[in-house]
Write an enzyme that holds these catalytic residues in place. Structure first.
Site, PDB file in Angstrom:
ATOM      1  N   GLU A 117      47.379  34.625  49.811  1.00 15.37           N
ATOM      2  CA  GLU A 117      46.349  35.865  50.006  1.00 15.37           C
ATOM      3  C   GLU A 117      45.011  35.412  49.462  1.00 15.37           C
ATOM      4  O   GLU A 117      44.833  34.530  48.832  1.00 15.37           O
ATOM      5  CB  GLU A 117      46.931  37.014  49.159  1.00 15.37           C
ATOM      6  CG  GLU A 117      48.314  37.478  49.445  1.00 15.37           C
ATOM      7  CD  GLU A 117      48.904  38.655  48.906  1.00 15.37           C
ATOM      8  OE1 GLU A 117      47.993  39.114  47.978  1.00 15.37           O
ATOM      9  OE2 GLU A 117      49.784  39.158  49.131  1.00 15.37           O
ATOM     10  N   HIS A 241      40.571  48.486  48.159  1.00 14.41           N
ATOM     11  CA  HIS A 241      41.277  47.556  49.124  1.00 14.41           C
ATOM     12  C   HIS A 241      40.668  47.561  50.478  1.00 14.41           C
ATOM     13  O   HIS A 241      40.250  48.740  50.866  1.00 14.41           O
ATOM     14  CB  HIS A 241      42.958  48.113  49.506  1.00 14.41           C
ATOM     15  CG  HIS A 241      43.575  46.899  49.898  1.00 14.41           C
ATOM     16  ND1 HIS A 241      43.357  46.845  51.245  1.00 14.41           N
ATOM     17  CD2 HIS A 241      44.483  46.264  49.236  1.00 14.41           C
ATOM     18  CE1 HIS A 241      44.224  45.772  51.755  1.00 14.41           C
ATOM     19  NE2 HIS A 241      44.784  45.292  50.414  1.00 14.41           N
ATOM     20  N   ARG A 288      38.764  40.352  47.622  1.00 19.15           N
ATOM     21  CA  ARG A 288      38.542  41.702  48.021  1.00 19.15           C
ATOM     22  C   ARG A 288      37.225  42.514  48.193  1.00 19.15           C
ATOM     23  O   ARG A 288      36.892  43.214  48.786  1.00 19.15           O
ATOM     24  CB  ARG A 288      39.658  42.573  47.333  1.00 19.15           C
ATOM     25  CG  ARG A 288      41.112  42.079  47.654  1.00 19.15           C
ATOM     26  CD  ARG A 288      41.954  43.205  46.711  1.00 19.15           C
ATOM     27  NE  ARG A 288      43.313  42.911  47.465  1.00 19.15           N
ATOM     28  CZ  ARG A 288      44.516  43.296  46.864  1.00 19.15           C
ATOM     29  NH1 ARG A 288      44.377  43.951  45.957  1.00 19.15           N
ATOM     30  NH2 ARG A 288      45.594  43.103  47.339  1.00 19.15           N
ATOM     31  N   HIS A 349      41.756  51.267  45.296  1.00 20.04           N
ATOM     32  CA  HIS A 349      43.270  50.673  45.272  1.00 20.04           C
ATOM     33  C   HIS A 349      43.729  50.319  44.084  1.00 20.04           C
ATOM     34  O   HIS A 349      44.990  50.512  43.706  1.00 20.04           O
ATOM     35  CB  HIS A 349      42.986  49.348  46.279  1.00 20.04           C
ATOM     36  CG  HIS A 349      44.256  48.720  46.251  1.00 20.04           C
ATOM     37  ND1 HIS A 349      45.612  49.242  46.777  1.00 20.04           N
ATOM     38  CD2 HIS A 349      44.745  47.385  46.019  1.00 20.04           C
ATOM     39  CE1 HIS A 349      46.567  48.377  46.790  1.00 20.04           C
ATOM     40  NE2 HIS A 349      46.219  47.429  46.380  1.00 20.04           N
ATOM     41  N   GLU A 373      48.940  48.890  34.654  1.00 19.01           N
ATOM     42  CA  GLU A 373      47.589  49.209  35.380  1.00 19.01           C
ATOM     43  C   GLU A 373      46.703  49.975  34.596  1.00 19.01           C
ATOM     44  O   GLU A 373      45.426  50.095  34.628  1.00 19.01           O
ATOM     45  CB  GLU A 373      47.376  49.764  36.898  1.00 19.01           C
ATOM     46  CG  GLU A 373      46.290  50.122  37.467  1.00 19.01           C
ATOM     47  CD  GLU A 373      46.449  50.642  38.999  1.00 19.01           C
ATOM     48  OE1 GLU A 373      45.484  50.955  39.617  1.00 19.01           O
ATOM     49  OE2 GLU A 373      47.543  50.756  39.433  1.00 19.01           O
ATOM     50  N   ARG A 384      40.585  42.181  40.268  1.00 22.19           N
ATOM     51  CA  ARG A 384      41.995  41.510  40.369  1.00 22.19           C
ATOM     52  C   ARG A 384      42.067  40.636  41.300  1.00 22.19           C
ATOM     53  O   ARG A 384      42.034  41.086  42.573  1.00 22.19           O
ATOM     54  CB  ARG A 384      42.661  42.779  40.216  1.00 22.19           C
ATOM     55  CG  ARG A 384      44.211  42.164  40.485  1.00 22.19           C
ATOM     56  CD  ARG A 384      45.212  43.428  40.332  1.00 22.19           C
ATOM     57  NE  ARG A 384      44.858  44.416  41.585  1.00 22.19           N
ATOM     58  CZ  ARG A 384      45.910  44.142  42.621  1.00 22.19           C
ATOM     59  NH1 ARG A 384      46.548  43.037  42.601  1.00 22.19           N
ATOM     60  NH2 ARG A 384      45.714  44.931  43.611  1.00 22.19           N
TER      61      ARG A 384
END
Length: 531
Positions: A117, A241, A288, A349, A373, A384
């Site tokens: 990712e 996100h 992200r 997100h 979280e 993150r």
């Protein structure tokens, strides 16, 4: 409802809460409180997977470095090392619980299939197709339900932590002795007491209008801990996100990062051209925050509602095999991802900040622990890294449980606590106030405290939040409590903490990007708010 006495109370039934419960229950009586159904938290929605060093040639040092780079240097290196070095064992324990990770098929004889990712320099994400969180949640729930020392209670909305201020013999020691919680079906408030309490309540995604978080992610644990006296840190770092499905009927549907990892491309709907290479040399595999800002920029520049994510250039079998859940879901909406692009938009997100904890999961208050979280452990820093979040839940859920067991004799009995008093309140005849204020918070947070910020917008948001805080406090003091009112009260607190933190950071770092301070300062410093 009667008093409920246990050894340990866990508020939250996702990965962090159930991991802690399973680690405690061999010797302690544990109750797990879920706000709704057990599976309604964020864990079950996690598509991507869990990051761990499992590939030949990969190293802990490399995973640590990737995490620090994504986190804008704000991470606590000791925490990052602690979590990443415990990752392979966490995966082994999940496999032993029956989580059916996709098996490996490579020539090196890998045990599990690993995907990659954004922000990762290696393939290191174990997964169960594109629905890892759901598989993990099911395995943890099954194990917890089978354990005689674990009591699972659904439909309990935590209201406030119980401290010495609520004891029959008043104490100012700050020790947490349990929680008051609303049984949602009956409207009755119950008192749960224990020697130790663990917050595993998840994040605060619903403070924003567009969010991938489940409806219950209203920052309850952060707000409760703040009211009780815990420090809260780095609340300005809200991860958007980049690719939530844009569909006016379907809310919160996420298109996993792994789709970009497997070759998906972001394109403009106007001319079908890619735009990410203009923003970053890593293109679609950039972290992200970079991808979300690029999409936000293009949407605002061209007046679009969304951009396209396209994987239709890959063979149809490949797409269906890698993304069966997404393929099936979008087919019901008339989108065949093997042939056409997906309309996507950024959405809130993940909450990177939260309640300050140490490596044992301890908060500032004796008797109160936190994991997942809801916390700011030092793992994520200013952003993150993908698939480090479930990992944090397992490692800190276990760490908190271990510390409680090792120091059990130091936890005093909670003593006699006063019952919940609602003798001076009445039923509300104005629920519209709650609904209106709920909508207003989420709207001004989206407009003023979003992906790109300015000081003027943040000041406007703080002004709104302060007025709403007064309104909500007044309402809370006069009317009988409801689940919606609990969430609204917490959302106002969390919104204020986010805005105050954002105003205090005079730089752009990670997820906090402001046009008034576009440069990153040479030194990385946490934003810490003290009640």
């Amino acid at each position: 409802m009667a008093d409920h006495r246990y050894d340990v109370i866990i508020i939250g039934s996702g990965a962090a809460g159930l991991t802690a419960a399973l680690n405690l229950a061999d010797t302690r009586k544990v109750v797990v409180l879920a706000k709704g159904a057990l599976s309604e938290g964020s864990t079950a929605y996690a598509q991507g997977g869990i990051a761990a060093v499992l590939e030949p040639g990969d190293t802990f040092e490399s995973h640590i470095e990737d995490t620090m780079v994504a986190g804008g240097g704000l991470n606590n290196r000791r925490t990052v090392e602690f979590v990443i070095e415990h990752a392979p064992q966490a995966i082994e324990r999940l496999a032993a619980l029956g989580v059916p990770f996709n098996p490996g098929d490579g020539p090196s004889g890998d045990r599990w299939h690993l995907t990659r990712e954004g922000g990762h320099s290696h393939r290191r994400i174990v997964h169960v197709d594109d629905a890892t969180g759901s598989a993990v949640q099911q395995a943890l729930e099954k194990a917890a339900a089978a354990h005689p020392n674990i009591t699972l209670v659904t439909d309990m909305a935590a209201i406030d932590l119980v401290t010495g201020r609520h004891a029959e013999r008043y104490s100012g020691d700050g020790r947490v002795r349990g929680v008051y919680a609303l049984h949602r079906p009956s409207g009755k408030v119950a008192l749960f007491t224990a020697r130790a309490t663990i917050l595993a309540t998840g994040g605060a995604g619903r403070v924003y209008q567009f969010s991938t978080a489940p409806r219950g992610a209203s920052g309850d644990g952060i707000a409760m801990a703040w009211r009780a006296g815990c420090r809260v840190s780095n609340m300005e770092f809200n991860q958007f996100h980049p690719t939530a499905l844009y569909n006016l009927e379907v809310k919160n549907f996420l298109i996993t990062e792994a789709m970009r990892g497997e070759g998906g491309q972001l394109k403009l709907p106007t001319n079908h051209r890619r735009f990410m290479p203009r923003f970053d040399s890593r293109a679609e595999l950039a972290p992200r925050d970079v991808v979300a800002r690029a999409i936000d920029h293009e949407i605002k520049r061209l007046g679009l509602d969304y951009v396209h994510l396209d994987i239709s250039h890959k063979p149809a079998e490949f797409v269906m095999e890698h993304f069966p859940t997404i393929y099936a879901k979008l087919l019901t909406l008339g989108i065949d991802i093997t042939k056409e692009p997906i309309p996507v938009v950024p959405a809130m997100h993940y909450t990177c900040g939260g309640v300050v904890i140490d490596l044992d999961g301890r908060t500032d208050l004796p008797g109160l622990y936190a994991a997942g979280e809801v916390t700011q452990s030092g793992l994520h820093g200013a952003n993150r890294l993908a698939s480090n979040s479930l990992l944090e839940c397992f490692v800190f859920g276990e760490a908190a449980a271990k510390h409680i067991l090792a120091h059990w004799d130091e936890f005093p009995d909670p003593g006699v606590i006063r019952e919940w008093d609602e003798s001076r309140v009445r039923d509300s005849d104005e629920d519209i106030v709650v609904q209106h204020n709920w909508r207003e918070i989420r709207r001004f947070m989206w407009d003023y405290v979003g992906i790109v910020r300015t000081t003027k917008r943040l000041e406007r948001a703080l002004h709104r939040a302060t007025l709403l805080q007064q309104e909500v406090d007044d309402y809370y003091g006069n009317y009988r409590i409801t689940s919606d009112l609990i969430e609204l009260r917490n959302l106002v607190v969390v919104a204020t903490l986010i805005v105050r933190s954002a105003l205090a950071r005079h730089e752009s770092r990670g997820l906090h990007y402001t046009l008034d301070y576009p440069e990153m300062l040479p030194e990385a410093v946490d934003t810490i708010l003290v009640p």
